[in-house]
Write a protein that holds these residues in place. Structure first.
Motif, PDB file in Angstrom:
ATOM      1  N   PRO A  97      64.995 -10.988 -16.540  1.00  0.00           N
ATOM      2  CA  PRO A  97      64.111  -9.822 -16.468  1.00  0.00           C
ATOM      3  C   PRO A  97      64.794  -8.567 -17.015  1.00  0.00           C
ATOM      4  O   PRO A  97      65.956  -8.295 -16.711  1.00  0.00           O
ATOM      5  N   GLN A  98      64.033  -7.860 -17.848  1.00  0.00           N
ATOM      6  CA  GLN A  98      64.555  -6.656 -18.493  1.00  0.00           C
ATOM      7  C   GLN A  98      63.389  -5.706 -18.736  1.00  0.00           C
ATOM      8  O   GLN A  98      62.296  -6.138 -19.117  1.00  0.00           O
ATOM      9  N   THR A  99      63.632  -4.424 -18.537  1.00  0.00           N
ATOM     10  CA  THR A  99      62.611  -3.406 -18.810  1.00  0.00           C
ATOM     11  C   THR A  99      62.805  -2.903 -20.238  1.00  0.00           C
ATOM     12  O   THR A  99      63.910  -2.517 -20.619  1.00  0.00           O
ATOM     13  N   HIS A 100      61.728  -2.934 -21.008  1.00  0.00           N
ATOM     14  CA  HIS A 100      61.775  -2.562 -22.421  1.00  0.00           C
ATOM     15  C   HIS A 100      61.225  -1.158 -22.644  1.00  0.00           C
ATOM     16  O   HIS A 100      60.438  -0.647 -21.851  1.00  0.00           O
ATOM     17  N   MET A 101      61.601  -0.560 -23.778  1.00  0.00           N
ATOM     18  CA  MET A 101      61.206   0.808 -24.120  1.00  0.00           C
ATOM     19  C   MET A 101      59.697   0.971 -24.256  1.00  0.00           C
ATOM     20  O   MET A 101      59.183   2.082 -24.197  1.00  0.00           O
ATOM     21  N   TYR A 102      58.969  -0.129 -24.427  1.00  0.00           N
ATOM     22  CA  TYR A 102      57.522  -0.039 -24.586  1.00  0.00           C
ATOM     23  C   TYR A 102      56.770  -0.147 -23.259  1.00  0.00           C
ATOM     24  O   TYR A 102      55.562  -0.319 -23.223  1.00  0.00           O
TER      25      TYR A 102
END
Length: 138
Positions: A97-102
């Motif tokens: 899990p990773q939070t992306h800039m979009y």
């Protein structure tokens, strides 16, 4: 007025994923991702729900309609929780899990039959222009 057919999923985009054993796939998808059965068609096809989204599980094989695997994006409320749940049921996580800039938090998993699933959770409303995207029809 549009025609409504209770036999067809009401979703605009309906991914179809092929498995060698439809019943095993349905059992796994229910346990790992919390999908619900909408409609069964004999032993070779099952329509499933996830919230208001739809997916069809079809029988895989050389003489079947769905002879190849696929990739599916599944919108969830909590990527971390669903990722952990799927891992408990044997999924291998290819992207943690990773939070992306979009504005999406995502994880990518591979299920027991080699299908790729990307779990996605909206965490922020981000203008596509802010990350280099182009809004065409929102």
């Amino acid at each position: 007025m549009a025609v409504v057919n209770r036999s067809a999923p009401p979703c605009g985009v309906i991914p179809v994923v092929a498995y060698p054993d439809v019943d095993a796939a349905v059992t796994w998808l229910q346990a790992a991702f919390g999908l619900r059965v909408r409609l069964r068609i004999a032993s070779h096809r099952v329509q499933m729900w996830h919230g208001k989204a739809c997916v069809i599980v079809g029988e895989q094989g050389p003489d079947k309609q769905w002879g190849t695997k696929s990739s599916t994006m599944l919108r969830v409320e909590d990527v971390d929780a669903v990722c952990a749940r799927a891992r408990e049921h044997g999924a291998s996580v290819t992207h943690e899990p990773q939070t992306h800039m979009y504005g999406e938090r995502q994880a990518t998993l591979e299920d027991f039959a080699g299908h790729r699933w990307t779990l996605t959770q909206t965490v922020e409303d981000v203008d596509p222009a802010a990350w280099g995207g182009e809004a065409v029809e929102l």
